[in-house]
Design an enzyme around this catalytic site. Sequence first.
Site, PDB file in Angstrom:
ATOM      1  N   TYR A   1     -27.759 -35.649 -32.397  1.00 41.27           N
ATOM      2  CA  TYR A   1     -27.795 -34.408 -33.193  1.00 41.27           C
ATOM      3  C   TYR A   1     -26.388 -34.044 -33.672  1.00 41.27           C
ATOM      4  N   SER A   2     -25.453 -33.924 -32.713  1.00 39.07           N
ATOM      5  CA  SER A   2     -24.123 -33.452 -33.124  1.00 39.07           C
ATOM      6  C   SER A   2     -23.414 -34.486 -33.995  1.00 39.07           C
TER       7      SER A   2
ATOM      8  N   LYS B   1     -24.700 -33.925 -37.482  1.00 43.77           N
ATOM      9  CA  LYS B   1     -24.113 -32.708 -38.072  1.00 43.77           C
ATOM     10  C   LYS B   1     -22.642 -32.961 -38.425  1.00 43.77           C
TER      11      LYS B   1
ATOM     12  N   ASN C   1     -25.853 -21.914 -17.821  1.00 43.25           N
ATOM     13  CA  ASN C   1     -27.303 -21.826 -18.074  1.00 43.25           C
ATOM     14  C   ASN C   1     -28.032 -21.083 -16.960  1.00 43.25           C
TER      15      ASN C   1
ATOM     16  N   ARG D   1     -30.211 -33.887 -18.876  1.00 47.88           N
ATOM     17  CA  ARG D   1     -30.288 -34.494 -20.206  1.00 47.88           C
ATOM     18  C   ARG D   1     -29.236 -35.610 -20.271  1.00 47.88           C
ATOM     19  N   PRO D   2     -29.568 -36.788 -20.835  1.00 47.17           N
ATOM     20  CA  PRO D   2     -28.548 -37.844 -20.944  1.00 47.17           C
ATOM     21  C   PRO D   2     -27.389 -37.372 -21.836  1.00 47.17           C
ATOM     22  N   GLY D   3     -26.177 -37.617 -21.409  1.00 46.61           N
ATOM     23  CA  GLY D   3     -25.000 -37.265 -22.217  1.00 46.61           C
ATOM     24  C   GLY D   3     -24.802 -35.759 -22.372  1.00 46.61           C
ATOM     25  N   HIS D   4     -25.351 -34.981 -21.458  1.00 43.33           N
ATOM     26  CA  HIS D   4     -25.344 -33.515 -21.566  1.00 43.33           C
ATOM     27  C   HIS D   4     -23.922 -32.958 -21.644  1.00 43.33           C
TER      28      HIS D   4
ATOM     29  N   THR E   1     -22.578 -26.522 -36.593  1.00 35.46           N
ATOM     30  CA  THR E   1     -22.626 -26.160 -35.183  1.00 35.46           C
ATOM     31  C   THR E   1     -21.307 -26.454 -34.476  1.00 35.46           C
ATOM     32  N   ASP E   2     -21.080 -25.757 -33.366  1.00 38.14           N
ATOM     33  CA  ASP E   2     -19.879 -26.047 -32.562  1.00 38.14           C
ATOM     34  C   ASP E   2     -20.014 -27.377 -31.808  1.00 38.14           C
ATOM     35  N   GLU E   3     -21.257 -27.930 -31.789  1.00 37.68           N
ATOM     36  CA  GLU E   3     -21.473 -29.149 -30.995  1.00 37.68           C
ATOM     37  C   GLU E   3     -20.727 -30.348 -31.578  1.00 37.68           C
TER      38      GLU E   3
ATOM     39  N   VAL F   1     -34.579 -26.206 -15.401  1.00 36.78           N
ATOM     40  CA  VAL F   1     -33.116 -26.127 -15.566  1.00 36.78           C
ATOM     41  C   VAL F   1     -32.553 -27.535 -15.378  1.00 36.78           C
TER      42      VAL F   1
ATOM     43  N   ASP G   1     -38.140 -25.738 -47.958  1.00 38.80           N
ATOM     44  CA  ASP G   1     -38.318 -26.137 -46.551  1.00 38.80           C
ATOM     45  C   ASP G   1     -39.466 -27.144 -46.471  1.00 38.80           C
TER      46      ASP G   1
HETATM   47  P1  NAD Z   1     -34.707 -24.816 -36.860  1.00 41.77           P
HETATM   48  O1  NAD Z   1     -34.966 -26.146 -36.220  1.00 41.77           O
HETATM   49  O2  NAD Z   1     -35.331 -23.593 -36.294  1.00 41.77           O
HETATM   50  O3  NAD Z   1     -35.137 -24.886 -38.396  1.00 41.77           O
HETATM   51  C1  NAD Z   1     -34.814 -25.960 -39.235  1.00 41.77           C
HETATM   52  C2  NAD Z   1     -35.599 -25.799 -40.532  1.00 41.77           C
HETATM   53  O4  NAD Z   1     -35.236 -26.885 -41.405  1.00 41.77           O
HETATM   54  C3  NAD Z   1     -37.112 -25.870 -40.331  1.00 41.77           C
HETATM   55  O5  NAD Z   1     -37.741 -24.817 -41.037  1.00 41.77           O
HETATM   56  C4  NAD Z   1     -37.493 -27.230 -40.917  1.00 41.77           C
HETATM   57  O6  NAD Z   1     -38.794 -27.257 -41.455  1.00 41.77           O
HETATM   58  C5  NAD Z   1     -36.417 -27.416 -41.984  1.00 41.77           C
HETATM   59  N1  NAD Z   1     -36.170 -28.829 -42.311  1.00 41.77           N
HETATM   60  C6  NAD Z   1     -35.881 -29.844 -41.461  1.00 41.77           C
HETATM   61  N2  NAD Z   1     -35.738 -30.998 -42.135  1.00 41.77           N
HETATM   62  C7  NAD Z   1     -35.930 -30.705 -43.451  1.00 41.77           C
HETATM   63  C8  NAD Z   1     -35.898 -31.476 -44.643  1.00 41.77           C
HETATM   64  N3  NAD Z   1     -35.673 -32.812 -44.623  1.00 41.77           N
HETATM   65  N4  NAD Z   1     -36.112 -30.851 -45.824  1.00 41.77           N
HETATM   66  C9  NAD Z   1     -36.363 -29.505 -45.863  1.00 41.77           C
HETATM   67  N5  NAD Z   1     -36.417 -28.738 -44.764  1.00 41.77           N
HETATM   68  C10 NAD Z   1     -36.206 -29.329 -43.572  1.00 41.77           C
HETATM   69  O7  NAD Z   1     -33.126 -24.695 -36.924  1.00 41.77           O
HETATM   70  P2  NAD Z   1     -32.167 -23.426 -36.739  1.00 41.77           P
HETATM   71  O8  NAD Z   1     -31.944 -23.220 -35.292  1.00 41.77           O
HETATM   72  O9  NAD Z   1     -32.644 -22.323 -37.603  1.00 41.77           O
HETATM   73  O10 NAD Z   1     -30.807 -24.024 -37.330  1.00 41.77           O
HETATM   74  C11 NAD Z   1     -30.489 -23.899 -38.730  1.00 41.77           C
HETATM   75  C12 NAD Z   1     -29.115 -24.518 -38.973  1.00 41.77           C
HETATM   76  O11 NAD Z   1     -28.139 -23.873 -38.142  1.00 41.77           O
HETATM   77  C13 NAD Z   1     -29.060 -26.010 -38.631  1.00 41.77           C
HETATM   78  O12 NAD Z   1     -28.310 -26.661 -39.633  1.00 41.77           O
HETATM   79  C14 NAD Z   1     -28.335 -26.048 -37.285  1.00 41.77           C
HETATM   80  O13 NAD Z   1     -27.600 -27.250 -37.140  1.00 41.77           O
HETATM   81  C15 NAD Z   1     -27.421 -24.843 -37.396  1.00 41.77           C
HETATM   82  N6  NAD Z   1     -27.052 -24.213 -36.101  1.00 41.77           N
HETATM   83  C16 NAD Z   1     -28.038 -23.836 -35.209  1.00 41.77           C
HETATM   84  C17 NAD Z   1     -27.669 -23.211 -34.024  1.00 41.77           C
HETATM   85  C18 NAD Z   1     -28.700 -22.737 -33.036  1.00 41.77           C
HETATM   86  O14 NAD Z   1     -28.322 -22.274 -31.925  1.00 41.77           O
HETATM   87  N7  NAD Z   1     -29.984 -22.753 -33.345  1.00 41.77           N
HETATM   88  C19 NAD Z   1     -26.311 -22.986 -33.742  1.00 41.77           C
HETATM   89  C20 NAD Z   1     -25.345 -23.387 -34.683  1.00 41.77           C
HETATM   90  C21 NAD Z   1     -25.733 -23.993 -35.862  1.00 41.77           C
HETATM   91  P1  TYD Z   2     -30.601 -25.816 -25.959  1.00 40.96           P
HETATM   92  O1  TYD Z   2     -31.235 -24.477 -26.141  1.00 40.96           O
HETATM   93  O2  TYD Z   2     -31.432 -27.043 -26.139  1.00 40.96           O
HETATM   94  O3  TYD Z   2     -29.308 -25.852 -26.894  1.00 40.96           O
HETATM   95  P2  TYD Z   2     -28.099 -26.938 -26.976  1.00 40.96           P
HETATM   96  O4  TYD Z   2     -28.420 -28.119 -26.166  1.00 40.96           O
HETATM   97  O5  TYD Z   2     -28.076 -27.238 -28.435  1.00 40.96           O
HETATM   98  O6  TYD Z   2     -26.902 -26.196 -26.483  1.00 40.96           O
HETATM   99  O7  TYD Z   2     -29.995 -25.867 -24.491  1.00 40.96           O
HETATM  100  C1  TYD Z   2     -29.052 -24.907 -24.050  1.00 40.96           C
HETATM  101  C2  TYD Z   2     -28.595 -25.346 -22.684  1.00 40.96           C
HETATM  102  O8  TYD Z   2     -29.701 -25.236 -21.781  1.00 40.96           O
HETATM  103  C3  TYD Z   2     -28.173 -26.805 -22.623  1.00 40.96           C
HETATM  104  O9  TYD Z   2     -27.078 -26.920 -21.712  1.00 40.96           O
HETATM  105  C4  TYD Z   2     -29.390 -27.526 -22.068  1.00 40.96           C
HETATM  106  C5  TYD Z   2     -30.025 -26.487 -21.169  1.00 40.96           C
HETATM  107  N1  TYD Z   2     -31.485 -26.536 -21.048  1.00 40.96           N
HETATM  108  C6  TYD Z   2     -32.084 -26.516 -19.787  1.00 40.96           C
HETATM  109  O10 TYD Z   2     -31.405 -26.466 -18.749  1.00 40.96           O
HETATM  110  N2  TYD Z   2     -33.454 -26.541 -19.715  1.00 40.96           N
HETATM  111  C7  TYD Z   2     -34.237 -26.613 -20.837  1.00 40.96           C
HETATM  112  O11 TYD Z   2     -35.484 -26.670 -20.702  1.00 40.96           O
HETATM  113  C8  TYD Z   2     -33.612 -26.627 -22.125  1.00 40.96           C
HETATM  114  C9  TYD Z   2     -34.445 -26.692 -23.380  1.00 40.96           C
HETATM  115  C10 TYD Z   2     -32.226 -26.573 -22.177  1.00 40.96           C
END
Ligand code: NAD
Ligand code: TYD
Length: 333
Positions: free
Chosen positions: A147-148, A151, A246, A270-273, A123-125, A203, A33
């Site tokens: 982001y998506s 991924k 939400n 958020r833009p493009g939400h 991710t599902d995104e 929100v 990490d």
């Molecule tokens: P997070 O942001 O909490 O953690 C990401 C970790 O990756 C951090 O510890 C960071 O230091 C490390 N990292 C980032 N860039 C790096 C690099 N170049 N080299 C080494 N380490 C690096 O993320 P998370 O929420 O735990 O998500 C983990 C995975 O699950 C991601 O691939 C994400 O796309 C996927 N995912 C997350 C969610 C969610 O709701 N959080 C849902 C579906 C999928």
């Molecule tokens: P988030 O936790 O950033 O996950 P993702 O965008 O990857 O789904 O956001 C979840 C939902 O909540 C998303 O529709 C954006 C919204 N949101 C808010 O309304 N307020 C906030 O401060 C944040 C961080 C997210």
Amino acid sequence: MNLLITGGAGFIGSNFIRTILAKYPEDSVMNLDLLTYAGNLENLKEIENNSRYKFVKGDITDRSLVDSLMKDTGAVVHFAAETHVDRSVLDSGNFVRSNILGTYTLLESARQHGGKRFHHVSTDEVFGVVEGKPFDENTPYNPRSPYSASKAASDHLVRAYFHTFNLPITISNCANNYGPYCFPEKLIPLAITNLIEGKKVPVYGDGLQVRDWLHVIDHCSAIDTILRKGKIGETYCVGVRKQLPNIEIVRLILKALGKDESFIEFVKDRPGHDRHYAIDPSRVERELGWKSAIAFEEGIAQTVKWYVENAEWWRKVKSGEYREYYERQYGHR
Ligand code: NAD
Ligand code: TYD
């Protein structure tokens, strides 16, 4: 199994490492990490001295480092990524670098070291916005945020390494996670911690965007199942069919913390939400026998309680103090 876990100091990776070490006494874990702002070794404090666990600070784009770890690896579980949509709107450079180039570097190394088993956490995104029925493994890709999109690119690379080089891969595309150790920039921990601090919850837009929520421990058990029983080359969609707007999530959290709606602050969208994500997990349930263990109502109550009881953890994160931990713990080694 000797596992190389990338991104194990983040939210889901740290929960996964704890799960594996507790469940499989024969397994060992190497956690690679970079400790970006999202990586926090305090997430793993209780196992840092476990003889079956080792931490390496480094970047998944660093090929020679990755090669040196890949040699002794039985399987890779790849979590490391930039993960926050809002940050990808502000600056997508690190998303392209870590999520695409990082995944490529790991794949190349896995291929050159005899074709290591590789599970890619996604991710599902990548599927965009639900139109009609929930996303499943046949839904076309339609990513709409940096982001998506990053991924999605990584998923395509992983699949290409299976088809072109027979790399033994699996992919999971999971819904939104909640639970302990989630960085308080994501909706649920941001809402809980703001309310404990007496602040409002921002929100976005009308708050009617829908997400499909599952507990991080359910996600970890799904990844473990796919790693051990999944069909090579396959993708599995993971979720628990819990779709909520939400604003409803925020209301549940307000209620759990005894706050009224004056603590909601509607802010610019958020833009493009993306309006709606939802997952159909039928394949992983039917073909691998995976089942969710945590009902949403129970999971969210436990999560609120965890943040109340672990205020020291998130206060350090919010103040930035957690970053000193690495220096204290590893600076002299
Ligand atoms: P997070 O942001 O909490 O953690 C990401 C970790 O990756 C951090 O510890 C960071 O230091 C490390 N990292 C980032 N860039 C790096 C690099 N170049 N080299 C080494 N380490 C690096 O993320 P998370 O929420 O735990 O998500 C983990 C995975 O699950 C991601 O691939 C994400 O796309 C996927 N995912 C997350 C969610 C969610 O709701 N959080 C849902 C579906 C999928
Ligand atoms: P988030 O936790 O950033 O996950 P993702 O965008 O990857 O789904 O956001 C979840 C939902 O909540 C998303 O529709 C954006 C919204 N949101 C808010 O309304 N307020 C906030 O401060 C944040 C961080 C997210």
